[in-house]
Design a protein around this motif. Sequence first.
Motif, PDB file in Angstrom:
ATOM      1  N   GLY A 117       0.722  -1.086  -0.135  1.00 58.15           N
ATOM      2  CA  GLY A 117      -0.036  -0.104   0.022  1.00 58.15           C
ATOM      3  C   GLY A 117       0.974   1.188  -0.094  1.00 58.15           C
ATOM      4  O   GLY A 117       2.269   1.132   0.029  1.00 58.15           O
ATOM      5  N   PRO A 118       0.393   2.433   0.090  1.00 58.15           N
ATOM      6  CA  PRO A 118       1.003   3.526  -0.069  1.00 58.15           C
ATOM      7  C   PRO A 118       1.684   3.877   1.252  1.00 58.15           C
ATOM      8  O   PRO A 118       1.309   3.184   2.298  1.00 58.15           O
ATOM      9  CB  PRO A 118       0.148   4.738  -0.401  1.00 58.15           C
ATOM     10  N   SER A 119       3.011   4.436   1.053  1.00 58.61           N
ATOM     11  CA  SER A 119       4.034   4.659   2.252  1.00 58.61           C
ATOM     12  C   SER A 119       3.374   5.966   3.066  1.00 58.61           C
ATOM     13  O   SER A 119       2.882   6.941   2.434  1.00 58.61           O
ATOM     14  CB  SER A 119       5.320   4.839   1.941  1.00 58.61           C
ATOM     15  N   ILE A 120       3.430   6.033   4.360  1.00 56.27           N
ATOM     16  CA  ILE A 120       3.432   7.119   5.347  1.00 56.27           C
ATOM     17  C   ILE A 120       4.733   7.730   5.206  1.00 56.27           C
ATOM     18  O   ILE A 120       4.611   9.001   5.620  1.00 56.27           O
ATOM     19  CB  ILE A 120       2.834   6.723   6.707  1.00 56.27           C
ATOM     20  N   GLU A 121       5.635   7.057   5.354  1.00 61.05           N
ATOM     21  CA  GLU A 121       7.018   7.672   5.371  1.00 61.05           C
ATOM     22  C   GLU A 121       7.964   6.911   4.904  1.00 61.05           C
ATOM     23  O   GLU A 121       7.877   5.678   5.055  1.00 61.05           O
ATOM     24  CB  GLU A 121       7.439   8.120   6.932  1.00 61.05           C
ATOM     25  N   LYS A 122       9.092   7.400   4.238  1.00 58.13           N
ATOM     26  CA  LYS A 122      10.230   6.676   3.813  1.00 58.13           C
ATOM     27  C   LYS A 122      11.467   7.257   4.308  1.00 58.13           C
ATOM     28  O   LYS A 122      11.433   8.493   3.960  1.00 58.13           O
ATOM     29  CB  LYS A 122      10.204   6.361   2.297  1.00 58.13           C
ATOM     30  N   SER A 123      12.536   6.807   4.710  1.00 56.28           N
ATOM     31  CA  SER A 123      13.600   7.395   5.092  1.00 56.28           C
ATOM     32  C   SER A 123      14.895   6.300   5.074  1.00 56.28           C
ATOM     33  O   SER A 123      14.559   5.308   5.279  1.00 56.28           O
ATOM     34  CB  SER A 123      13.349   8.179   6.592  1.00 56.28           C
ATOM     35  N   ILE A 124      16.080   6.876   5.062  1.00 60.02           N
ATOM     36  CA  ILE A 124      17.275   6.110   5.238  1.00 60.02           C
ATOM     37  C   ILE A 124      18.175   6.369   6.220  1.00 60.02           C
ATOM     38  O   ILE A 124      18.423   7.298   6.490  1.00 60.02           O
ATOM     39  CB  ILE A 124      18.107   6.068   3.863  1.00 60.02           C
ATOM     40  N   ALA A 125      18.287   5.297   7.077  1.00 57.89           N
ATOM     41  CA  ALA A 125      19.183   5.501   8.432  1.00 57.89           C
ATOM     42  C   ALA A 125      20.376   4.717   8.191  1.00 57.89           C
ATOM     43  O   ALA A 125      20.508   3.773   7.958  1.00 57.89           O
ATOM     44  CB  ALA A 125      18.509   4.913   9.727  1.00 57.89           C
ATOM     45  N   PRO A 126      21.675   5.524   8.180  1.00 56.11           N
ATOM     46  CA  PRO A 126      22.883   5.034   8.174  1.00 56.11           C
ATOM     47  C   PRO A 126      23.182   4.167   9.302  1.00 56.11           C
ATOM     48  O   PRO A 126      22.519   4.486  10.557  1.00 56.11           O
ATOM     49  CB  PRO A 126      23.983   6.063   8.220  1.00 56.11           C
ATOM     50  N   LEU A 127      24.048   3.163   9.529  1.00 59.54           N
ATOM     51  CA  LEU A 127      24.382   2.200  10.484  1.00 59.54           C
ATOM     52  C   LEU A 127      25.535   2.528  10.912  1.00 59.54           C
ATOM     53  O   LEU A 127      26.590   2.684  10.358  1.00 59.54           O
ATOM     54  CB  LEU A 127      24.209   0.677   9.847  1.00 59.54           C
ATOM     55  N   ARG A 128      25.568   2.765  12.466  1.00 59.81           N
ATOM     56  CA  ARG A 128      26.989   3.133  13.152  1.00 59.81           C
ATOM     57  C   ARG A 128      26.643   2.518  14.534  1.00 59.81           C
ATOM     58  O   ARG A 128      25.799   2.371  15.183  1.00 59.81           O
ATOM     59  CB  ARG A 128      26.933   4.653  13.379  1.00 59.81           C
ATOM     60  N   SER A 129      27.893   1.995  14.899  1.00 56.06           N
ATOM     61  CA  SER A 129      28.398   1.714  16.238  1.00 56.06           C
ATOM     62  C   SER A 129      29.199   2.722  17.026  1.00 56.06           C
ATOM     63  O   SER A 129      30.071   3.288  16.421  1.00 56.06           O
ATOM     64  CB  SER A 129      29.188   0.343  16.298  1.00 56.06           C
ATOM     65  N   PHE A 130      28.695   3.446  17.963  1.00 51.39           N
ATOM     66  CA  PHE A 130      29.618   4.278  18.572  1.00 51.39           C
ATOM     67  C   PHE A 130      29.504   4.622  20.006  1.00 51.39           C
ATOM     68  O   PHE A 130      28.261   4.100  20.478  1.00 51.39           O
ATOM     69  CB  PHE A 130      28.847   5.704  18.140  1.00 51.39           C
ATOM     70  N   VAL A 131      30.469   4.603  20.885  1.00 53.21           N
ATOM     71  CA  VAL A 131      30.424   4.748  22.339  1.00 53.21           C
ATOM     72  C   VAL A 131      31.458   5.750  22.739  1.00 53.21           C
ATOM     73  O   VAL A 131      32.670   5.894  22.305  1.00 53.21           O
ATOM     74  CB  VAL A 131      30.933   3.420  22.950  1.00 53.21           C
ATOM     75  N   CYS A 132      31.048   6.773  23.427  1.00 51.40           N
ATOM     76  CA  CYS A 132      31.811   7.661  24.164  1.00 51.40           C
ATOM     77  C   CYS A 132      32.125   7.287  25.727  1.00 51.40           C
ATOM     78  O   CYS A 132      31.153   6.946  26.383  1.00 51.40           O
ATOM     79  CB  CYS A 132      31.137   9.145  24.183  1.00 51.40           C
ATOM     80  N   GLU A 133      33.450   7.323  26.096  1.00 50.57           N
ATOM     81  CA  GLU A 133      33.962   6.894  27.416  1.00 50.57           C
ATOM     82  C   GLU A 133      34.623   8.074  27.957  1.00 50.57           C
ATOM     83  O   GLU A 133      35.677   8.543  27.317  1.00 50.57           O
ATOM     84  CB  GLU A 133      34.546   5.697  27.517  1.00 50.57           C
ATOM     85  N   PRO A 134      34.445   8.666  29.206  1.00 56.79           N
ATOM     86  CA  PRO A 134      33.235   8.350  30.180  1.00 56.79           C
ATOM     87  C   PRO A 134      31.995   8.791  29.930  1.00 56.79           C
ATOM     88  O   PRO A 134      32.011   9.679  28.864  1.00 56.79           O
ATOM     89  CB  PRO A 134      33.983   8.639  31.437  1.00 56.79           C
TER      90      PRO A 134
END
Length: 403
Positions: free
Chosen positions: A261-278
């Motif tokens: 059926g028709p889309s309500i929303e379409k978007s592309i999300a890049p994939l990332r692993s990220f951690v900030c310490e501390p």
Amino acid sequence: MPTITTQVAIIGAGPSGLLLGQLLSKQGISNIILERVTGEYVLGRIRAGILEQGFVDLVHEAGVGERMQREGEVHDGFEIAVYGQRTHIDLKTLAGGKTVMCYGQTEITRDLMEARQQAGLQTYYQSSDVALCDVKSDKPYVTFQHQGESYRLECDYIAGCDGYHGVSRKTIPEDLRTEHERVYPFGWLGLLSDTPPVSEELIYSKSERGFALASRRSATRSRYYLQVPLSDKAEDWSDDAFWAELKKRLPADAAAKLVTGPSIEKSIAPLRSFVCEPMQYGNLFLVGDAAHIVPPTGAKGLNLAASDVATLCKILARVYRDHDKACIDQYSQIALRRVWHGERFSWWLSNMLHDFGDTAISDMDSKTFERFMNSELDYYLNHEEGRKVIANQYVGLPYEDLQ
């Protein structure tokens, strides 16, 4: 410059900031939220909807769980399909009775916003030029602009819930923080539609054409994803092209049931692993995406933010109830322990289910890497011990108590 005061300043009115504010308020701890954009813009962000039991319990503790309990769907399991062969991961059986709930992040955010408004708690939407000051001192404060006027917000503690691009993480001096990052060579093209989902449970599908995910928001609303190159743009994909490609990536029996059926929303999300310490600097605490981002494969993003909130609430409750400031230093260590578990699981699942094409991984060529990942899938899906590992990680590890 007008001065306002509160005990905890919360930067960001996404679900983690709103949940933290609600929980603190329930314990008599005053808080004010500053948000860069409008509430309508926040609600327009389409995000995941798989909630661990720990998150569900927090929402109930905050007194905002009535609609979630009524409309959310409890999922006892999900499926992983590898080149058309489907394996059921029975969460309830494999993870000692634990399940997950399907309830959209937008709906959680809406519920929290309405509860905050009804409680008369202060939120400054469309705040600009936010600056966190003297966070290492006993009297930190925040300056910001709102409706053309400059304000000074004095507080005891600051919770940075303002995401990856926010000001909170950048307040920690660069030489005092370590940032770990991996950017994946593909993204997820997501489509939301008012169509009945193809399955009662989620289907993670690895195919010769790349990864796909059949997800859902309700019995009448579906969310589907396709792995696509980072060079693709959402507007380049017509609805017809999306549905045609999705059918090719799902197992044949599922594809035959797909309602389009028709889309309500379409978007592309890049994939990332990220951690900030501390995740802590003086009296500043980073929460959620401000400190860590995971690929959506493991459904951990919002759930890790919730465990940050749970830990910070325990600490602040002890500070104000027992006047025990020594516990403050536990935040980063406790939060990061669970974060790294979630990061590892999301990285591992992403590696196994996606097509990396000709991209070399570590010291392996792409074909060798693919053989290793297929071997991993073969073991984990075809042995109960392997399925238990997946199930226990998926439902979420227990929250850790303070020492």
